[in-house]
Motif scaffolding. Structure first.
Motif, PDB file in Angstrom:
ATOM      1  N   THR A  22       0.829  -1.205   0.000  1.00 31.73           N
ATOM      2  CA  THR A  22       0.000   0.000   0.000  1.00 31.73           C
ATOM      3  C   THR A  22       0.866   1.258   0.000  1.00 31.73           C
ATOM      4  O   THR A  22       0.412   2.313  -0.414  1.00 31.73           O
ATOM      5  CB  THR A  22      -0.951   0.037   1.219  1.00 31.73           C
ATOM      6  OG1 THR A  22      -0.190  -0.167   2.404  1.00 31.73           O
ATOM      7  CG2 THR A  22      -2.018  -1.044   1.108  1.00 31.73           C
ATOM      8  N   LYS A  23       2.125   1.119   0.455  1.00 35.16           N
ATOM      9  CA  LYS A  23       3.039   2.272   0.455  1.00 35.16           C
ATOM     10  C   LYS A  23       4.313   1.920  -0.305  1.00 35.16           C
ATOM     11  O   LYS A  23       4.815   0.790  -0.175  1.00 35.16           O
ATOM     12  CB  LYS A  23       3.421   2.633   1.894  1.00 35.16           C
ATOM     13  CG  LYS A  23       2.234   2.997   2.763  1.00 35.16           C
ATOM     14  CD  LYS A  23       2.220   4.470   3.061  1.00 35.16           C
ATOM     15  CE  LYS A  23       1.090   4.830   4.010  1.00 35.16           C
ATOM     16  NZ  LYS A  23       1.189   6.210   4.473  1.00 35.16           N
TER      17      LYS A  23
ATOM     18  N   LEU B  24       8.096   7.496   2.047  1.00 36.63           N
ATOM     19  CA  LEU B  24       7.169   6.405   1.772  1.00 36.63           C
ATOM     20  C   LEU B  24       5.785   7.026   1.579  1.00 36.63           C
ATOM     21  O   LEU B  24       5.291   7.732   2.465  1.00 36.63           O
ATOM     22  CB  LEU B  24       7.182   5.468   2.977  1.00 36.63           C
ATOM     23  CG  LEU B  24       6.900   3.984   2.824  1.00 36.63           C
ATOM     24  CD1 LEU B  24       7.750   3.315   1.768  1.00 36.63           C
ATOM     25  CD2 LEU B  24       7.112   3.290   4.178  1.00 36.63           C
ATOM     26  N   VAL B  25       5.166   6.794   0.439  1.00 35.01           N
ATOM     27  CA  VAL B  25       3.863   7.413   0.156  1.00 35.01           C
ATOM     28  C   VAL B  25       2.863   6.344  -0.298  1.00 35.01           C
ATOM     29  O   VAL B  25       3.254   5.227  -0.672  1.00 35.01           O
ATOM     30  CB  VAL B  25       3.978   8.520  -0.931  1.00 35.01           C
ATOM     31  CG1 VAL B  25       4.942   9.622  -0.483  1.00 35.01           C
ATOM     32  CG2 VAL B  25       4.402   7.947  -2.268  1.00 35.01           C
ATOM     33  N   GLY B  26       1.592   6.676  -0.275  1.00 35.73           N
ATOM     34  CA  GLY B  26       0.562   5.743  -0.730  1.00 35.73           C
ATOM     35  C   GLY B  26       0.776   5.387  -2.196  1.00 35.73           C
ATOM     36  O   GLY B  26       1.137   6.238  -3.007  1.00 35.73           O
ATOM     37  N   VAL B  27       0.543   4.132  -2.533  1.00 32.00           N
ATOM     38  CA  VAL B  27       0.857   3.671  -3.898  1.00 32.00           C
ATOM     39  C   VAL B  27       0.015   4.406  -4.948  1.00 32.00           C
ATOM     40  O   VAL B  27       0.479   4.640  -6.065  1.00 32.00           O
ATOM     41  CB  VAL B  27       0.734   2.130  -4.018  1.00 32.00           C
ATOM     42  CG1 VAL B  27      -0.716   1.667  -3.942  1.00 32.00           C
ATOM     43  CG2 VAL B  27       1.382   1.631  -5.307  1.00 32.00           C
TER      44      VAL B  27
END
Lengths: 151, 151
Positions: free
Chosen positions: A71-72, A83-86
């Motif tokens: 998800t990240k 790290l970010v949301g996909v």
């Protein structure tokens, strides 16, 4: 909810023929590739070459087999980026590995399209081709976060 | 060729909630809709609201059931326009009924995105959400044929 809907199954309408043989970071602005469309769909390509640019949707098949996507992710795999949301990235490791590229259409010959700027590897299944419509597909005042432009 | 590849099956990652209840011509530039994303994917939306615009890929489910799509259509159903290849149009009657819209992201709240300009009807399954990247997704010198602008 939505997941209870009946299965949505795609058919490949064609395949990418490219010198790119391995997945790489999106950097393929100058790559020239062929899209070889199913010969039964040749007529469906008529008039496409009246447009200078097309949108290609494709199935990132090498990523589709790697199981549950994260998800990240770190954008473009860069460790120094947060790290970010996909869904805030263009990572191929996403729930549905569908890629979208806007490319220049150089030539149409029968069921083959020659295009410039398609960052999809050789053998990639193509699922849709659409004309690029300025205004509908473009935004003049779009904003992106700083980490997108940090390279 | 490409059709011999294993099946490509999509999962709905969310659903459109909109006042638009019937398919209509793309005209929805001012419509405000919600995209309700699968609650298990809430984290995958993190950072998306750092972008002003997003790309939504969705499954045009009302068209998906109508059998073999035509290879030629009249753009926007207009009888005065020439019959053209379906890939030269944005008709939903295409081999894979995947729609693509670029919309303004007004707000993200948990697993719900409020967006402006999504011309998808209520209940439409959403298959992907991507950030809109100027330069990568936009073209400054795109040309379209005259029949596109003839309304």
């Amino acid at each position: 909810m939505a997941n209870e809907l009946p299965g949505m199954t795609l058919k490949a309408i064609g395949v990418v023929r490219s010198e790119i043989k391995q997945p790489s970071m999106p950097d393929g602005k100058d790559v020239v590739s062929d899209i070889v469309v199913d010969v039964n769909l040749t007529e469906a390509l008529d008039n496409l070459d009246e447009f200078s640019h097309i949108i290609v949707l494709y199935w990132m098949h090498q990523r589709a087999a790697t199981g549950q996507p994260p998800t990240k992710v770190r954008p473009m795999g860069k460790q120094k980026l947060p790290l970010v949301g996909v869904f805030a990235t263009r990572s191929p490791d996403r729930p549905n590995p569908v890629g979208k590229a806007t490319v220049r259409l150089l030539q149409r010959q029968g069921n083959t399209l020659k295009v410039k700027g398609l960052d999809a590897i050789d053998g990639t299944p193509v699922i849709d081709i659409k004309p690029y419509l300025p205004g509908y597909d473009s935004v003049t005042d779009a904003k992106v976060p700083q980490w997108v432009t940090k390279r």
